[in-house]
Design a protein around this motif. Structure first.
Motif, mmCIF file in Angstrom:
data_model
loop_
_atom_site.group_PDB
_atom_site.id
_atom_site.type_symbol
_atom_site.label_atom_id
_atom_site.label_comp_id
_atom_site.label_asym_id
_atom_site.label_seq_id
_atom_site.Cartn_x
_atom_site.Cartn_y
_atom_site.Cartn_z
ATOM 1 N N GLY A 35 0.963 -13.521 -3.610
ATOM 2 C CA GLY A 35 0.320 -12.473 -4.402
ATOM 3 C C GLY A 35 -0.562 -11.534 -3.622
ATOM 4 O O GLY A 35 -1.053 -10.542 -4.180
ATOM 5 N N ASP A 36 -0.813 -11.794 -2.321
ATOM 6 C CA ASP A 36 -1.605 -10.868 -1.513
ATOM 7 C C ASP A 36 -0.936 -9.496 -1.467
ATOM 8 O O ASP A 36 0.291 -9.395 -1.355
ATOM 9 N N GLN A 37 -1.756 -8.446 -1.527
ATOM 10 C CA GLN A 37 -1.230 -7.085 -1.441
ATOM 11 C C GLN A 37 -1.222 -6.612 0.010
ATOM 12 O O GLN A 37 -2.161 -6.850 0.764
ATOM 13 N N VAL A 38 -0.152 -5.897 0.373
ATOM 14 C CA VAL A 38 -0.079 -5.222 1.664
ATOM 15 C C VAL A 38 0.262 -3.756 1.399
ATOM 16 O O VAL A 38 1.260 -3.456 0.750
ATOM 17 N N ALA A 39 -0.589 -2.862 1.888
ATOM 18 C CA ALA A 39 -0.345 -1.430 1.736
ATOM 19 C C ALA A 39 0.641 -0.970 2.808
ATOM 20 O O ALA A 39 0.500 -1.318 3.987
ATOM 21 N N ILE A 40 1.641 -0.197 2.387
ATOM 22 C CA ILE A 40 2.652 0.324 3.314
ATOM 23 C C ILE A 40 2.843 1.818 3.063
ATOM 24 O O ILE A 40 2.550 2.309 1.973
ATOM 25 N N PRO A 41 3.322 2.580 4.061
ATOM 26 C CA PRO A 41 3.596 4.001 3.832
ATOM 27 C C PRO A 41 4.691 4.176 2.783
ATOM 28 O O PRO A 41 5.628 3.383 2.713
ATOM 29 N N ASN A 42 4.585 5.237 1.992
ATOM 30 C CA ASN A 42 5.573 5.437 0.934
ATOM 31 C C ASN A 42 6.628 6.480 1.274
ATOM 32 O O ASN A 42 7.540 6.713 0.475
ATOM 33 N N ASP A 43 6.548 7.120 2.471
ATOM 34 C CA ASP A 43 7.620 8.041 2.846
ATOM 35 C C ASP A 43 8.844 7.237 3.254
ATOM 36 O O ASP A 43 8.736 6.121 3.763
ATOM 37 N N ALA A 44 10.017 7.805 3.024
ATOM 38 C CA ALA A 44 11.262 7.035 3.093
ATOM 39 C C ALA A 44 11.473 6.343 4.430
ATOM 40 O O ALA A 44 11.829 5.162 4.481
ATOM 41 N N LEU B 67 8.956 -2.340 5.543
ATOM 42 C CA LEU B 67 9.524 -3.500 4.842
ATOM 43 C C LEU B 67 10.257 -4.426 5.810
ATOM 44 O O LEU B 67 10.192 -5.654 5.676
ATOM 45 N N PHE B 68 10.926 -3.844 6.813
ATOM 46 C CA PHE B 68 11.550 -4.687 7.830
ATOM 47 C C PHE B 68 10.490 -5.453 8.626
ATOM 48 O O PHE B 68 10.702 -6.599 9.032
ATOM 49 N N VAL B 69 9.336 -4.814 8.873
ATOM 50 C CA VAL B 69 8.242 -5.505 9.561
ATOM 51 C C VAL B 69 7.790 -6.720 8.750
ATOM 52 O O VAL B 69 7.621 -7.820 9.285
ATOM 53 N N VAL C 127 3.981 -11.810 -0.171
ATOM 54 C CA VAL C 127 3.103 -10.678 -0.467
ATOM 55 C C VAL C 127 3.746 -9.704 -1.436
ATOM 56 O O VAL C 127 4.964 -9.692 -1.630
ATOM 57 N N VAL C 128 2.894 -8.884 -2.030
ATOM 58 C CA VAL C 128 3.301 -7.790 -2.910
ATOM 59 C C VAL C 128 2.981 -6.493 -2.180
ATOM 60 O O VAL C 128 1.869 -6.332 -1.666
ATOM 61 N N VAL C 129 3.945 -5.576 -2.104
ATOM 62 C CA VAL C 129 3.700 -4.332 -1.374
ATOM 63 C C VAL C 129 3.061 -3.295 -2.292
ATOM 64 O O VAL C 129 3.321 -3.257 -3.489
ATOM 65 N N ARG C 130 2.245 -2.460 -1.678
ATOM 66 C CA ARG C 130 1.565 -1.373 -2.384
ATOM 67 C C ARG C 130 1.854 -0.069 -1.632
ATOM 68 O O ARG C 130 1.142 0.285 -0.698
ATOM 69 N N VAL D 115 -6.736 -5.644 -1.086
ATOM 70 C CA VAL D 115 -5.669 -5.501 -0.093
ATOM 71 C C VAL D 115 -5.903 -6.478 1.054
ATOM 72 O O VAL D 115 -6.969 -6.484 1.677
ATOM 73 N N ALA D 116 -4.907 -7.294 1.333
ATOM 74 C CA ALA D 116 -5.024 -8.300 2.393
ATOM 75 C C ALA D 116 -4.543 -7.782 3.738
ATOM 76 O O ALA D 116 -4.880 -8.350 4.783
ATOM 77 N N GLY D 117 -3.738 -6.728 3.733
ATOM 78 C CA GLY D 117 -3.230 -6.185 4.983
ATOM 79 C C GLY D 117 -2.692 -4.789 4.785
ATOM 80 O O GLY D 117 -2.417 -4.364 3.662
ATOM 81 N N VAL D 118 -2.556 -4.053 5.888
ATOM 82 C CA VAL D 118 -1.997 -2.707 5.846
ATOM 83 C C VAL D 118 -1.022 -2.539 6.995
ATOM 84 O O VAL D 118 -1.213 -3.087 8.078
ATOM 85 N N ILE D 119 0.036 -1.804 6.727
ATOM 86 C CA ILE D 119 0.937 -1.366 7.796
ATOM 87 C C ILE D 119 0.707 0.125 7.958
ATOM 88 O O ILE D 119 0.904 0.894 7.017
ATOM 89 N N THR D 120 0.267 0.522 9.155
ATOM 90 C CA THR D 120 -0.134 1.907 9.348
ATOM 91 C C THR D 120 0.297 2.394 10.713
ATOM 92 O O THR D 120 0.363 1.625 11.671
ATOM 93 N N ASN D 121 0.601 3.670 10.799
ATOM 94 C CA ASN D 121 1.015 4.280 12.055
ATOM 95 C C ASN D 121 -0.162 4.374 13.022
ATOM 96 O O ASN D 121 -1.321 4.424 12.621
#
Length: 312
Positions: A147-156, A163-165, A193-196, A212-218
């Motif tokens: 159930g932890d949230q992970v924020a990810i970029p929403n551009d295609a 998501l592959f990460v 996890v649940v993606v945001r 938010v438990a984690g973020v994927i960011t450039n």
């Protein structure tokens, strides 16, 4: 670099909206950096045979000032135009509001061309950087709980890669074997996890969000937010054979692929002083890409565009 890395083939991406024809360098959408001092431009693709305008989303990074100074020594006056969102530099290039841009990998450019009908071209390679997962809450991916949230970029392009990460980190599982995953492809029952999905520039700031438990960011957003760039928990492997679509590039309009001034700017980018600044500003994570001339980069672009069209 994390040892827990895994390559993936270039994904096919969903359709994106058509761009507006409204000028993009107006109304506060773009912040313009200072001009390089003096000099004259050898050639230019637009109507104004003067300053060469390069669009980017990271104008504050030190390599751009160094590049401007190197260009001025060669008699080329450069202006760095900063865009606040990834969706803006390609339309600005197509509309001849800038002359070059340098902010995207080949996959992003392919997606843009396929879904807009533009024919923007790569004329030089820059680097590949990993797409990392960061957390203030945890020290390893094993600590994430259901159930932890992970924020990810929403551009295609970045969303599919993010998501592959997460799949490679063992935090999500897909219902099938998607070439371009979206959140709908996640097997929620089998995932931790649940993606945001959020706009890419917002990902880094959400690391302080209690939900938010984690973020994927450039890297550029992580740098601007003051992240320890070596402190990520997991990242994909920028040196893998499947990484070609993620080579970052200089892009130009099709009529400018042989422009001597633009090719000189690409050459100057690979000056060691510029590259040292690129690597330092990436926290040592950038992998410089050499050995790709415009023709080879165009081959990779066309292969990637064909893959996208086949998957649409």
């Amino acid at each position: 670099m994390s040892e827990n890395t895994t390559p993936h083939a270039a994904p096919a991406l969903p359709e994106k909206p058509q761009r507006s024809r409204t000028p993009l360098i107006a109304g506060g959408l773009v912040l313009v950096a200072a001009l390089a001092a003096g000099g004259w431009a050898l050639t230019r693709g637009g109507d104004d045979a003067g300053v060469i305008r390069i669009g980017t989303t990271e104008a504050s990074q030190p390599q751009w000032q160094i590049l401007k100074e190197k260009a001025a020594e060669e008699g080329i006056e450069v202006e760095i135009v900063n865009f606040s969102e990834y969706t803006l530099p390609n339309p600005a290039l197509a509309e001849e509001e800038i002359d070059l841009n340098s902010f995207q990998h080949i996959l992003y450019l392919a997606d843009h061309n396929v879904h807009t009908g533009d024919d923007l071209r790569p004329i030089g390679s820059t680097m590949i950087v990993p797409l990392p997962l960061y957390s203030e809450k945890y020290d390893s991916v094993d600590q994430f709980v259901d159930g932890d949230q992970v924020a990810i970029p929403n551009d295609a392009t970045n969303q599919a890669r993010a998501l592959f990460v997460l799949e490679g980190a063992g935090l999500i599982t897909f219902t099938g074997d998607p070439s371009s995953p979206t959140p709908d492809d996640i097997d929620e029952d089998a995932s931790t996890v649940v993606v945001r999905p959020v706009e890419a520039s917002q990902t880094a700031g959400l690391i302080h969000d209690a939900d938010v438990a984690g973020v994927i960011t450039n890297n550029n957003f992580a740098t601007d937010a003051g992240f320890d760039l070596d402190g990520y928990l997991y990242a994909d492997d920028p040196e893998s054979p499947g990484a070609q679509p993620y080579i970052n590039i200089f892009a130009a309009r099709p009529g400018d692929v042989d422009n001597e001034t633009y090719l000189k700017i690409v050459e100057l980018y690979h000056d060691q002083e510029v590259l040292d600044a690129v690597i330092e500003s990436s926290g040592g994570t950038a992998v410089i890409v050499d050995g790709y001339d415009p023709a080879r980069l165009q081959e990779v672009l066309e292969e990637t565009e064909a893959n996208l069209q086949a998957g649409s």
